[in-house]
Scaffold this motif. Sequence first.
Motif, short mmCIF file in Angstrom:
data_model
loop_
_atom_site.label_atom_id
_atom_site.label_comp_id
_atom_site.label_asym_id
_atom_site.label_seq_id
_atom_site.Cartn_x
_atom_site.Cartn_y
_atom_site.Cartn_z
N LYS A 88 -39.92 -1.17 -36.01
CA LYS A 88 -40.33 -2.10 -34.96
C LYS A 88 -39.26 -3.12 -34.59
N GLU A 89 -38.32 -3.35 -35.48
CA GLU A 89 -37.27 -4.33 -35.20
C GLU A 89 -36.10 -3.73 -34.43
N TYR A 90 -36.13 -2.43 -34.20
CA TYR A 90 -35.02 -1.75 -33.54
C TYR A 90 -35.32 -1.52 -32.07
N ASP A 91 -34.29 -1.18 -31.32
CA ASP A 91 -34.44 -0.94 -29.89
C ASP A 91 -35.45 0.18 -29.66
N PRO A 92 -36.44 -0.02 -28.78
CA PRO A 92 -37.51 0.96 -28.63
C PRO A 92 -37.11 2.23 -27.89
N TRP A 93 -35.91 2.25 -27.28
CA TRP A 93 -35.53 3.42 -26.50
C TRP A 93 -34.68 4.42 -27.27
N VAL A 94 -34.20 4.09 -28.47
CA VAL A 94 -33.29 4.99 -29.17
C VAL A 94 -34.07 6.19 -29.72
N TRP A 95 -33.45 7.36 -29.71
CA TRP A 95 -34.16 8.60 -30.03
C TRP A 95 -34.70 8.63 -31.45
N TRP A 96 -33.97 8.05 -32.39
CA TRP A 96 -34.44 8.13 -33.77
C TRP A 96 -35.60 7.17 -34.04
N ASN A 97 -35.91 6.33 -33.04
CA ASN A 97 -37.00 5.36 -33.13
C ASN A 97 -38.20 5.83 -32.32
N SER A 237 -31.82 15.74 -39.74
CA SER A 237 -32.29 14.44 -40.24
C SER A 237 -33.10 13.73 -39.16
N GLN A 238 -34.12 14.43 -38.67
CA GLN A 238 -34.90 13.96 -37.54
C GLN A 238 -36.10 13.16 -38.02
N ASN A 239 -36.06 11.85 -37.79
CA ASN A 239 -37.13 10.96 -38.25
C ASN A 239 -38.49 11.36 -37.69
N PHE A 240 -38.52 11.71 -36.42
CA PHE A 240 -39.77 12.09 -35.77
C PHE A 240 -40.44 13.24 -36.51
N TYR A 241 -39.68 14.25 -36.89
CA TYR A 241 -40.23 15.38 -37.61
C TYR A 241 -40.79 14.94 -38.97
N ALA A 242 -40.08 14.06 -39.65
CA ALA A 242 -40.54 13.60 -40.96
C ALA A 242 -41.87 12.85 -40.84
N GLU A 243 -41.99 12.01 -39.82
CA GLU A 243 -43.24 11.27 -39.62
C GLU A 243 -44.39 12.22 -39.30
N MET A 244 -44.12 13.23 -38.48
CA MET A 244 -45.17 14.20 -38.14
C MET A 244 -45.60 15.00 -39.37
#
Length: 277
Positions: A88-97, A237-244
């Motif tokens: 939440k503290e990072y830029d909301p548009w970056v792909w890894w976020n 190392s895709q964060n989105f995949y790990a969260e899913m």
Amino acid sequence: TKLLTTAAALDRLGPGFKFRTSVGLLGGDLHVFGGGDPNLSGRFQDDDPTAIFRQWGAKLKEAGVTKVGALVLHTGIFDEVRLQPGWKEYDPWVWWNAPFGPLSLNDNCVDLKVEPGQEGQPVRARFVPDTAHLTLVNQARSSGKPQKAFGFTRQAGSSTVTLRGETGARATYWVAVENPTLYFGSVLKETLQRQGIEIAGAIEESAQLLEEARGYREITAWESELPQTLAVCNQVSQNFYAEMLLRTLGWKRKGRGTTENGVAAVEEFLKEAGIEG
């Protein structure tokens, strides 16, 4: 931590596990039941993020469906959280976020295609998929140099992407969206309408589960396999995949896809494997 999550997923879900997204009709409306699939994208479809949606459209037309009421998106397998709290503290548009959700498209990013024109003139920019869900404000100029202070932003809570600076380079950037469910629904609606399937009603979100939907008639479904999912998660190392994956573990092992349930499933796996601390 990705290695721990993917190891737990392989053990607890099994190598034959498949993510499944169901598409069908109920009461004159088109329903899509989310299955937590992170692979609904162009990654395995020749970089075409709408290829799977077009396949759904073809199946619907084969079934004689040319007009429906609302587009109902079922997201009840996960809770309402859509962004990992640590980002939440990072830029909301970056792909890894990027946010996550039971129905997600293109890693919940839009591809921003940029190429320069004549020097001093606005750059040429477009979104892939081509969607009205996001608004593009182009304040960037073409330059004779490959890149000169070029960048873009999307403020939290907004679907407007603003380009600034100068660039002389052709490039593709990935912009994380704000609302993954609405993004998914908007692009699906636009894609189906281009195929001649009218969606007369609104895009709606529902927590109803597939097994609760009496009278639902499945028209088509999309499945993707766990091994290719684990490969993307770890190799890219895709964060989105790990969260899913974490939330899918929580859903399948604990009844609902929450952070707490996912973590508990991983911890149980580690404990049984003799890994603690």
